[in-house]
Motif scaffolding. Sequence first.
Motif, PDB file in Angstrom:
ATOM      1  N   ILE A  72       0.844  -1.189   0.000  1.00  0.00           N
ATOM      2  CA  ILE A  72       0.000   0.000   0.000  1.00  0.00           C
ATOM      3  C   ILE A  72       0.877   1.236   0.000  1.00  0.00           C
ATOM      4  O   ILE A  72       1.877   1.302   0.722  1.00  0.00           O
ATOM      5  N   GLU A  73       0.495   2.218  -0.800  1.00  0.00           N
ATOM      6  CA  GLU A  73       1.269   3.438  -0.999  1.00  0.00           C
ATOM      7  C   GLU A  73       1.436   4.207   0.316  1.00  0.00           C
ATOM      8  O   GLU A  73       0.461   4.590   0.956  1.00  0.00           O
ATOM      9  N   GLY A  74       2.688   4.386   0.740  1.00  0.00           N
ATOM     10  CA  GLY A  74       3.005   5.164   1.932  1.00  0.00           C
ATOM     11  C   GLY A  74       2.790   4.448   3.251  1.00  0.00           C
ATOM     12  O   GLY A  74       2.888   5.063   4.311  1.00  0.00           O
ATOM     13  N   ILE A  75       2.496   3.161   3.241  1.00  0.00           N
ATOM     14  CA  ILE A  75       2.204   2.392   4.454  1.00  0.00           C
ATOM     15  C   ILE A  75       3.269   1.317   4.641  1.00  0.00           C
ATOM     16  O   ILE A  75       3.736   0.723   3.690  1.00  0.00           O
ATOM     17  N   ASN A  76       3.634   1.071   5.908  1.00  0.00           N
ATOM     18  CA  ASN A  76       4.614   0.045   6.287  1.00  0.00           C
ATOM     19  C   ASN A  76       5.944   0.277   5.563  1.00  0.00           C
ATOM     20  O   ASN A  76       6.475  -0.603   4.899  1.00  0.00           O
ATOM     21  N   ILE A  77       6.482   1.480   5.711  1.00  0.00           N
ATOM     22  CA  ILE A  77       7.749   1.834   5.068  1.00  0.00           C
ATOM     23  C   ILE A  77       8.888   1.091   5.775  1.00  0.00           C
ATOM     24  O   ILE A  77       9.030   1.161   6.996  1.00  0.00           O
ATOM     25  N   VAL A  78       9.684   0.368   4.987  1.00  0.00           N
ATOM     26  CA  VAL A  78      10.835  -0.365   5.511  1.00  0.00           C
ATOM     27  C   VAL A  78      12.097   0.180   4.860  1.00  0.00           C
ATOM     28  O   VAL A  78      12.053   0.781   3.784  1.00  0.00           O
ATOM     29  N   LEU A 120      17.564   2.653   1.173  1.00  0.00           N
ATOM     30  CA  LEU A 120      16.365   2.987   0.419  1.00  0.00           C
ATOM     31  C   LEU A 120      15.141   2.769   1.294  1.00  0.00           C
ATOM     32  O   LEU A 120      15.096   1.837   2.097  1.00  0.00           O
ATOM     33  N   LYS A 121      14.139   3.623   1.136  1.00  0.00           N
ATOM     34  CA  LYS A 121      12.871   3.448   1.840  1.00  0.00           C
ATOM     35  C   LYS A 121      11.826   3.013   0.828  1.00  0.00           C
ATOM     36  O   LYS A 121      11.685   3.622  -0.224  1.00  0.00           O
ATOM     37  N   LYS A 122      11.114   1.931   1.132  1.00  0.00           N
ATOM     38  CA  LYS A 122      10.076   1.461   0.242  1.00  0.00           C
ATOM     39  C   LYS A 122       8.979   0.768   1.042  1.00  0.00           C
ATOM     40  O   LYS A 122       9.158   0.481   2.223  1.00  0.00           O
ATOM     41  N   GLU A 123       7.850   0.509   0.385  1.00  0.00           N
ATOM     42  CA  GLU A 123       6.717  -0.098   1.052  1.00  0.00           C
ATOM     43  C   GLU A 123       6.957  -1.584   1.283  1.00  0.00           C
ATOM     44  O   GLU A 123       7.448  -2.288   0.411  1.00  0.00           O
ATOM     45  N   GLY A 124       6.573  -2.046   2.456  1.00  0.00           N
ATOM     46  CA  GLY A 124       6.645  -3.450   2.779  1.00  0.00           C
ATOM     47  C   GLY A 124       5.262  -4.075   2.699  1.00  0.00           C
ATOM     48  O   GLY A 124       4.258  -3.367   2.604  1.00  0.00           O
TER      49      GLY A 124
END
Length: 103
Positions: A36-42, A58-62
């Motif tokens: 989901i866009e902008g949620i659970n960023i890992v 790097l930060k991306k969605e998990g």
Amino acid sequence: MLKIKKNDRVKIIKGKDRGKTGKVLRMESSKNRLYIEGINIVRKHMRQKDQNKPGGILKKEGPIDISNVELICPNCGKVVRVGFRVKESGEKARICRKCNQEI
């Protein structure tokens, strides 16, 4: 047929991002996971591959389990449960349980 699909707006009901809303980017239906866009960023630590691709963090969605989200109806704008209706042509359609409109 799945109750939640790509590009649907959903609300998080469990976890560290509880209460936030976002758009479904992609699904792993075999594992029942959503991105989901902008949620659970890992954070992912990447090593430099060559001069053009720098390394770093790097930060991306998990992924999030599908049971931890609820669908937001595009017609009434409320968090709803999803039902199904068989059309006259024989295909299934998702419907909102509150406003009985097709999603």
